[in-house]
Scaffold this motif. Sequence first.
Motif, PDB file in Angstrom:
ATOM      1  N   SER A   1      13.061  -9.980  -0.859  1.00  0.00           N
ATOM      2  CA  SER A   1      12.633  -8.707  -1.472  1.00  0.00           C
ATOM      3  C   SER A   1      13.715  -7.593  -1.231  1.00  0.00           C
ATOM      4  O   SER A   1      14.438  -7.694  -0.591  1.00  0.00           O
ATOM      5  CB  SER A   1      11.300  -8.373  -0.834  1.00  0.00           C
ATOM      6  N   TYR A   2      13.420  -6.440  -2.109  1.00  0.00           N
ATOM      7  CA  TYR A   2      14.409  -5.340  -2.046  1.00  0.00           C
ATOM      8  C   TYR A   2      13.604  -4.174  -2.177  1.00  0.00           C
ATOM      9  O   TYR A   2      12.540  -3.810  -2.868  1.00  0.00           O
ATOM     10  CB  TYR A   2      15.376  -5.341  -3.256  1.00  0.00           C
ATOM     11  N   GLY A   3      14.093  -3.296  -1.016  1.00  0.00           N
ATOM     12  CA  GLY A   3      13.287  -1.644  -1.100  1.00  0.00           C
ATOM     13  C   GLY A   3      14.567  -0.747  -1.100  1.00  0.00           C
ATOM     14  O   GLY A   3      15.645  -1.070  -0.910  1.00  0.00           O
TER      15      GLY A   3
ATOM     16  N   ALA B   1      10.799   7.808  -6.694  1.00  0.00           N
ATOM     17  CA  ALA B   1       9.414   6.958  -6.518  1.00  0.00           C
ATOM     18  C   ALA B   1       8.819   6.136  -7.554  1.00  0.00           C
ATOM     19  O   ALA B   1       8.591   5.006  -7.467  1.00  0.00           O
ATOM     20  CB  ALA B   1       8.407   7.714  -5.680  1.00  0.00           C
ATOM     21  N   ARG B   2       8.503   6.903  -8.694  1.00  0.00           N
ATOM     22  CA  ARG B   2       8.094   6.132  -9.834  1.00  0.00           C
ATOM     23  C   ARG B   2       9.068   5.178 -10.490  1.00  0.00           C
ATOM     24  O   ARG B   2       8.545   4.121 -10.744  1.00  0.00           O
ATOM     25  CB  ARG B   2       7.590   7.398 -10.924  1.00  0.00           C
ATOM     26  N   ALA B   3      10.153   5.415 -10.320  1.00  0.00           N
ATOM     27  CA  ALA B   3      11.115   4.384 -10.814  1.00  0.00           C
ATOM     28  C   ALA B   3      11.212   3.208  -9.912  1.00  0.00           C
ATOM     29  O   ALA B   3      11.073   1.867 -10.350  1.00  0.00           O
ATOM     30  CB  ALA B   3      12.610   5.001 -10.959  1.00  0.00           C
TER      31      ALA B   3
ATOM     32  N   GLY C   1       9.961  -2.887  -9.446  1.00  0.00           N
ATOM     33  CA  GLY C   1       9.548  -4.019  -8.343  1.00  0.00           C
ATOM     34  C   GLY C   1       9.976  -3.630  -7.169  1.00  0.00           C
ATOM     35  O   GLY C   1      10.402  -4.769  -6.603  1.00  0.00           O
ATOM     36  N   PHE C   2      10.589  -2.495  -6.776  1.00  0.00           N
ATOM     37  CA  PHE C   2      11.072  -2.293  -5.508  1.00  0.00           C
ATOM     38  C   PHE C   2       9.780  -2.653  -4.510  1.00  0.00           C
ATOM     39  O   PHE C   2       8.586  -2.163  -4.790  1.00  0.00           O
ATOM     40  CB  PHE C   2      11.584  -0.885  -5.018  1.00  0.00           C
ATOM     41  N   ALA C   3      10.183  -3.251  -3.403  1.00  0.00           N
ATOM     42  CA  ALA C   3       9.152  -3.412  -2.191  1.00  0.00           C
ATOM     43  C   ALA C   3       8.524  -2.213  -1.602  1.00  0.00           C
ATOM     44  O   ALA C   3       7.454  -2.152  -1.342  1.00  0.00           O
ATOM     45  CB  ALA C   3       9.445  -4.493  -1.465  1.00  0.00           C
ATOM     46  N   TYR C   4       9.348  -1.398  -1.359  1.00  0.00           N
ATOM     47  CA  TYR C   4       9.012  -0.303  -0.868  1.00  0.00           C
ATOM     48  C   TYR C   4      10.029   0.939  -1.116  1.00  0.00           C
ATOM     49  O   TYR C   4      11.159   0.839  -1.408  1.00  0.00           O
ATOM     50  CB  TYR C   4       9.039  -0.472   0.909  1.00  0.00           C
TER      51      TYR C   4
ATOM     52  N   ALA D   1       1.925   9.763  -6.620  1.00  0.00           N
ATOM     53  CA  ALA D   1       2.538   9.548  -7.817  1.00  0.00           C
ATOM     54  C   ALA D   1       3.015   7.915  -8.237  1.00  0.00           C
ATOM     55  O   ALA D   1       3.529   7.962  -9.082  1.00  0.00           O
ATOM     56  CB  ALA D   1       3.788  10.349  -7.631  1.00  0.00           C
ATOM     57  N   THR D   2       2.407   7.188  -7.259  1.00  0.00           N
ATOM     58  CA  THR D   2       2.710   5.826  -7.331  1.00  0.00           C
ATOM     59  C   THR D   2       1.411   4.851  -7.444  1.00  0.00           C
ATOM     60  O   THR D   2       0.349   5.452  -6.973  1.00  0.00           O
ATOM     61  CB  THR D   2       3.684   5.414  -6.437  1.00  0.00           C
ATOM     62  N   THR D   3       1.551   3.807  -7.709  1.00  0.00           N
ATOM     63  CA  THR D   3       0.414   2.786  -7.439  1.00  0.00           C
ATOM     64  C   THR D   3       0.755   1.484  -6.947  1.00  0.00           C
ATOM     65  O   THR D   3      -0.376   0.900  -6.194  1.00  0.00           O
ATOM     66  CB  THR D   3      -0.043   2.289  -9.095  1.00  0.00           C
ATOM     67  N   ARG D   4       1.792   1.112  -6.795  1.00  0.00           N
ATOM     68  CA  ARG D   4       2.013  -0.237  -6.127  1.00  0.00           C
ATOM     69  C   ARG D   4       3.067  -0.287  -4.980  1.00  0.00           C
ATOM     70  O   ARG D   4       2.836  -1.045  -4.088  1.00  0.00           O
ATOM     71  CB  ARG D   4       2.745  -1.259  -7.252  1.00  0.00           C
TER      72      ARG D   4
END
Length: 320
Positions: free
Chosen positions: A10-12, A41-43, A48-51, A85-88
């Motif tokens: 994974s990538y953050g 943060a929205r990008a 698909g960034f994990a964190y 501002a984010t959901t995931r």
Amino acid sequence: MRVLPKGRLSYGMQLPVQSQSSLYAEGWEAAAGPAELVAVARAADRLGFAYIGCCDHVAIPRRLAAAMGTVWYDPVATLAYLAAATTRVRLLSHVAVAALRHPLLTAKQYATLDHLSGGRLILGVGAGHVAEEFAALGVDFHARGALLDETIDALKAALGPGEFPEFAGERFAFDGLGQAPRPVQRPRPPVWVGGSSPAAVRRAAARGDGWLPQGDPRDLLAGRIVRLRALRERAAEHDPDCAEPAEIGAITEPCYIGEPTWRVGRRTLCGGGERIADSLRGYAALGVDQIQVRFRSRSVHELTDQMAAFAATVAPHLND
């Protein structure tokens, strides 16, 4: 307790703007603020960034200000702001200097963050390194390792499912004190331990759900992962929390997707997506579960463009 997909890299990323050390901040960040934080943060959420991660310092002494800067956003306030501002994308404190605060106070703050974000918190904790910060808050700097050990144990109890958590240690004890709202995650939010010293590796193995090394070169990282796994197996013999392997992280070299037309530094990974992915897969070969990537950029727009290029051309090849 695992929060990332098993068997996949994974990538953050650490957020820009919120910490502005001269060691890594880009020039454009000095004039940036909430709008740029939200854009990044929205990008990350979309791509698909994990964190996304946020650092923690209360106050920087004058002797360190030239190198570290004095811009260090509060992680709870910043991550809560970006949760709306984010959901995931998950919200990582990388790292909270947990020994500076009573664990019930820390638990209240981060449980609320987990509740408000719908269960997206990863609580990263570390020992800290600024003596004056500890002195100003009346905390013994030289005892910070032992203090952090007990703080982690207390936090794991306080962030559990019970409304009235119980803990009894040498420095902290509480029972019969209710805290709500409770975290969404069950049995509790994950706790990742930061640091690359022998003590930090031992702490991550025995007490953490994950490990956040601090930019270790690959040759050193390999040996520390072997050590962490051995310590983890030993800890699992008497602690069921350690039965599951710790999620291992790494901070990668800086990246620039494509061929830069400006000086990005000799350590920066440059080129096409497959070439960069081939290099980053080396971390997985060492046993790393998640990589924290940092992109060279001259503006927030170039940064989000780099993030998009990574998601489109590098990420699809990370698990080939």
